[in-house]
Design a protein around this motif. Structure first.
Motif, PDB file in Angstrom:
ATOM      1  N   ARG A  68       0.833  -1.219   0.000  1.00  0.00           N
ATOM      2  CA  ARG A  68       0.000   0.000   0.000  1.00  0.00           C
ATOM      3  C   ARG A  68       0.859   1.257   0.000  1.00  0.00           C
ATOM      4  NH1 ARG A  68      -5.144  -1.157   3.979  1.00  0.00           N
ATOM      5  NH2 ARG A  68      -6.089  -2.753   2.675  1.00  0.00           N
ATOM      6  N   GLN A  69       1.924   1.247   0.791  1.00  0.00           N
ATOM      7  CA  GLN A  69       2.801   2.418   0.833  1.00  0.00           C
ATOM      8  C   GLN A  69       3.455   2.657  -0.524  1.00  0.00           C
ATOM      9  OE1 GLN A  69       5.333   1.310   4.128  1.00  0.00           O
ATOM     10  NE2 GLN A  69       4.131   2.511   5.586  1.00  0.00           N
ATOM     11  N   ARG A  72       0.846   4.076  -2.901  1.00  0.00           N
ATOM     12  CA  ARG A  72       0.596   5.488  -2.585  1.00  0.00           C
ATOM     13  C   ARG A  72       1.737   6.357  -3.108  1.00  0.00           C
ATOM     14  NH1 ARG A  72       1.836   9.118   1.609  1.00  0.00           N
ATOM     15  NH2 ARG A  72       0.214  10.676   1.899  1.00  0.00           N
ATOM     16  N   GLN A  73       2.959   5.910  -2.898  1.00  0.00           N
ATOM     17  CA  GLN A  73       4.112   6.664  -3.373  1.00  0.00           C
ATOM     18  C   GLN A  73       4.103   6.759  -4.901  1.00  0.00           C
ATOM     19  OE1 GLN A  73       7.863   4.933  -2.291  1.00  0.00           O
ATOM     20  NE2 GLN A  73       8.953   6.878  -2.551  1.00  0.00           N
TER      21      GLN A  73
END
Length: 100
Positions: A68-69, A72-73
């Protein structure tokens, strides 16, 4: 966390069950001889199984969090690139230089 290393550690772990586990405890009347050793083994196996399951779940959740990170990035980088393209188009259109 590495669930495999935990599973290997559990497989390699040989508990010494000879220490009074198969004998009745002092406070027992002798009618439960050997019974609590089996109960202790079952509890230990359940604890080990639960430990492995918890480690697997933690590994799964950590992977989801990292995924997820990273998503998002990636979206942030894509949005930044899109805004920079819009700014360049406006600079060309109006003949200005607002800086990037």
């Amino acid at each position: 966390m590495d669930a495999h290393s935990t599973a290997v550690a559990i497989a390699d772990m040989q508990l010494d069950w000879k220490w009074n586990v198969d004998e009745p405890r002092d406070e027992c009347d002798g009618s439960e001889a050997g019974g609590w050793g089996e109960d202790l083994r079952a509890k230990m196996r359940r604890l080990q199984d639960d430990h492995v399951w918890i480690r697997q779940q933690m590994t799964h959740l950590q992977r989801r969090l990292v995924t997820r990170q990273l998503e998002r990035q990636r979206r942030l980088y894509e949005a930044r690139e899109h805004l920079q393209q819009l700014l360049r188009a406006l600079q060309v259109k109006y003949g200005r230089n607002w800086g990037l």
